[in-house]
Scaffold this active site. Structure first.
Site, PDB file in Angstrom:
ATOM      1  N   LYS A 115     -10.612   0.106  -2.059  1.00  0.00           N
ATOM      2  CA  LYS A 115     -10.415  -0.060  -0.620  1.00  0.00           C
ATOM      3  C   LYS A 115     -10.646   1.260   0.119  1.00  0.00           C
ATOM      4  CE  LYS A 115      -6.877  -1.227   2.854  1.00  0.00           C
ATOM      5  NZ  LYS A 115      -5.499  -1.727   3.079  1.00  0.00           N
TER       6      LYS A 115
ATOM      7  N   LYS B 274      -7.255   3.233  -3.144  1.00  0.00           N
ATOM      8  CA  LYS B 274      -7.623   3.249  -1.729  1.00  0.00           C
ATOM      9  C   LYS B 274      -7.829   4.701  -1.305  1.00  0.00           C
ATOM     10  CE  LYS B 274      -5.259   2.059   2.653  1.00  0.00           C
ATOM     11  NZ  LYS B 274      -4.083   1.374   3.208  1.00  0.00           N
TER      12      LYS B 274
ATOM     13  N   ASP C 188       0.856  -1.195   0.000  1.00  0.00           N
ATOM     14  CA  ASP C 188       0.000   0.000   0.000  1.00  0.00           C
ATOM     15  C   ASP C 188       0.893   1.246   0.000  1.00  0.00           C
ATOM     16  OD1 ASP C 188      -1.669  -2.190   0.747  1.00  0.00           O
ATOM     17  OD2 ASP C 188      -3.060  -0.834   1.765  1.00  0.00           O
TER      18      ASP C 188
END
Length: 300
Positions: A245, A209, A146
């Site tokens: 996400k 995300k 991430d």
């Protein structure tokens, strides 16, 4: 006219294929209508069990230590013994220096190891450092990474440098999953969220995300709506399915149901799998378990 076209980067040309001129108030109204229409019907035990299976169980604390992450991982290992009728969380998400601790101790089947990387949470460091940190996290056992976009570069219109960074980090990840965090709370508008979503996908993101959880506001339904619309339009144009996400500020079961409803209505059933939908949270796990079991559960 031809000279102007020649001066445009491939990313500016990509953006022209999408409607990025969005009204924040319009998005807010659409989200409110979607939630009002769909939230109640999605408030089922089956959906809550699915949402649990989509959690990236996260520990990103200054106080994290080998011992605390071992204990954290051990709870995931024990989950199947205690809750045999449920599927486990999707992943454990930690700082990169803790990836090996998780890798060495994780026994649960089908739980991924995610590491934040690339100068998380600010993304303010050298690209060489970002590449090295990402490569080391993967070497230590992470199979999902991430990262945060360089928000300052995006806001100043330096799309090429921003996208080059993402592409280099995706090249470093190879077949491992790259989740690209937009830090939507810093992006100022729905139009910017749409642009950052599109650019990140074109540059190689496997997931987009919302947030790091380290800056407020974190995830919001409005940001989620815009990002899911971008994912759908990108899929319609390219045939590539990108995951979504939300993360940060998911404080209740209702919050999770809101994000589920947005994904279901905009992206459809195909995205309702933990390979394409994740929730970045730690507190939600116990809340969902308590709701499903009908009593307070403090397992995690």
């Amino acid at each position: 006219m031809e000279n102007n076209e020649a001066e445009k980067t491939k990313y500016e040309i990509a953006l022209e294929k999408y409607n990025t001129d969005l009204s924040d108030n319009d998005i807010k109204a659409k989200v409110a209508a979607l939630i009002e229409k769909n939230l109640a019907k999605n408030n089922t035990e089956e959906v809550k069990r699915f949402l649990f299976h989509c959690i990236d169980l996260t520990s990103l604390n200054t106080t994290d230590s080998t011992e605390s992450i071992l204990s954290f991982t051990e709870k995931v290992n024990r989950f199947a013994d205690e809750f045999g009728d449920m599927e486990n969380v999707a992943a454990i998400c930690v700082y990169p220096n803790m990836a090996q601790v998780v890798n060495d101790s994780l026994e649960a089947d089908d739980v991924k190891i995610a590491a934040v990387s690339g100068g998380f949470p600010s993304s303010q460091t050298f690209i060489e450092v970002k590449i090295a940190e990402t490569a080391m996290a993967i070497m230590e056992g992470a199979n999902e990474i991430d990262i945060v976009i360089p928000v300052g570069k995006f806001l100043s219109g330096d799309y090429e440098d921003m996208c080059d960074e993402i592409q280099e980090l995706k090249d470093t990840c190879k077949e491992n999953t790259l989740k690209v965090i937009l830090e939507t709370g810093a992006l100022e508008s729905a139009s910017n969220i749409k642009k950052a979503s599109i650019l990140s996908m074109y540059a190689g993101a496997d997931f987009i995300k919302t947030s790091t959880g380290k800056q407020q506001p974190a995830a919001t339904p409005e940001a989620a709506y815009v990002m899911c619309e971008a994912i759908k339009e990108y899929y319609d144009l390219t045939g590539n399915k990108i995951g979504f996400k939300p993360a940060g500020g998911i404080n209740s079961v209702q919050d999770a149901l809101v994000y589920y409803s947005i994904v279901k209505e905009i992206l459809g059933e195909e995205w309702l799998t933990n390979e394409l939908f994740r929730l970045g949270t730690s507190r939600l796990a116990n809340l969902l378990l308590s709701d499903i079991k009908g009593e307070e559960v403090k397992f995690f």
